[in-house]
Motif scaffolding. Structure first.
Motif, short mmCIF file in Angstrom:
data_model
loop_
_atom_site.label_atom_id
_atom_site.label_comp_id
_atom_site.label_asym_id
_atom_site.label_seq_id
_atom_site.Cartn_x
_atom_site.Cartn_y
_atom_site.Cartn_z
N ASN A 106 0.81 -1.22 0.00
CA ASN A 106 0.00 0.00 0.00
C ASN A 106 0.84 1.26 0.00
O ASN A 106 1.90 1.31 0.60
CB ASN A 106 -0.92 0.02 1.23
CG ASN A 106 -2.00 -1.03 1.15
OD1 ASN A 106 -1.99 -1.87 0.26
ND2 ASN A 106 -2.92 -1.00 2.09
N HIS A 112 -3.37 9.82 4.76
CA HIS A 112 -3.88 8.59 5.38
C HIS A 112 -3.81 8.69 6.90
O HIS A 112 -4.75 8.32 7.61
CB HIS A 112 -3.07 7.38 4.92
CG HIS A 112 -3.32 7.02 3.49
ND1 HIS A 112 -2.47 6.20 2.78
CD2 HIS A 112 -4.30 7.38 2.63
CE1 HIS A 112 -2.94 6.07 1.54
NE2 HIS A 112 -4.04 6.77 1.44
N GLN A 115 -6.35 11.27 8.28
CA GLN A 115 -7.72 10.74 8.29
C GLN A 115 -7.95 9.85 9.50
O GLN A 115 -9.00 9.90 10.15
CB GLN A 115 -7.99 9.97 7.00
CG GLN A 115 -8.10 10.87 5.76
CD GLN A 115 -8.12 10.07 4.47
OE1 GLN A 115 -8.28 8.85 4.48
NE2 GLN A 115 -7.94 10.75 3.35
N LYS A 116 -6.96 9.01 9.80
CA LYS A 116 -7.08 8.12 10.95
C LYS A 116 -7.12 8.92 12.26
O LYS A 116 -7.89 8.62 13.16
CB LYS A 116 -5.92 7.12 10.98
CG LYS A 116 -5.99 6.05 9.92
CD LYS A 116 -7.16 5.10 10.17
CE LYS A 116 -7.17 3.97 9.17
NZ LYS A 116 -8.32 3.05 9.39
N VAL A 187 -2.24 2.92 9.64
CA VAL A 187 -2.09 2.94 8.18
C VAL A 187 -1.12 1.85 7.76
O VAL A 187 -1.31 1.18 6.76
CB VAL A 187 -1.58 4.32 7.72
CG1 VAL A 187 -1.29 4.31 6.22
CG2 VAL A 187 -2.62 5.39 8.05
#
Length: 214
Positions: A106, A112, A115-116, A187
């Protein structure tokens, strides 16, 4: 020839850092969990350091991972002026590490992580979220079993959170970072040790920068 020069540069840098910190190779081995003979071969230009070695070295010595990647000769692409900041440089290093390690496909990005962190902000304000931090932080620290600015900063944030010294906004940001570290939905998965904790370090950097702006 180029690789030999880069490896030599890493060896010289490590010697300098160990001398500055009054660390022997044996001490360094105990702190990083890397065999003394392996460290000796890396410093003496007899083997190339892996990204995993470099991550442990950087954490122990308290220097940016990017510095060791450059000294070891790993290619680090600078995509924009913004990449020169500590956070973006670290992201570049992480992406390179993931690619060279060939264990996680990934793409990694700051967005990322942001967002978490956002998803944990509301949870950090609940009694359940607070209790998770109170009951699970020390256990997670022991599990990681690491030292350096990443862990030291987390401990500092945890103490501030527990003392409730700060505005609601500040404590919410701190709580989201602590929950990101504690809860295994990163992530980069934590089981990819030690790679799995690099995004936690980025989360700490992001929140630290945000707190400094208050």
């Amino acid at each position: 020839m180029t690789e030999q020069t880069n490896d030599s540069t890493l060896g010289l840098l490590l010697r300098k850092l160990l001398k500055e910190r009054s660390l022997s190779m044996r001490n360094f081995s105990e702190l990083t969990g890397i065999d003394t003979a392996t460290i000796s071969r890396i410093i003496n230009n007899k083997r190339k350091a892996t990204p995993q070695h470099l991550e442990k070295f950087a954490d122990c010595l308290g220097i940016p991972l990017i510095n060791l990647f450059e000294a070891a000769g790993y290619p680090l692409e600078q995509k924009s002026e913004e990449s020169h900041s500590d956070i973006h440089a670290s992201v570049d290093a992480i992406q390179t590490l993931l690619e060279t390690s060939n264990v996680y496909d990934n793409q990694f990005s700051i967005e990322h992580v942001k967002q978490k962190l956002k998803t944990f902000e509301l949870y950090a304000q609940t009694d359940e979220g607070k209790n998770t931090i109170i009951n699970s932080f020390d256990e997670k620290i022991q599990k990681v079993g690491s030292i350096g600015p990443f862990i030291s900063k987390l401990k500092e944030l945890n103490m501030k959170f527990l003392s409730r010294k700060g505005t609601i906004f500040e404590l919410t940001l701190i709580g989201s970072t602590l929950l990101y570290f504690i809860i295994p939905v990163d992530v980069i998965p934590d089981y990819l040790f030690p790679i799995g904790y690099l995004d936690d370090a980025i989360a700490v950097q992001l929140i630290t920068s945000a707190l400094l702006k208050q």
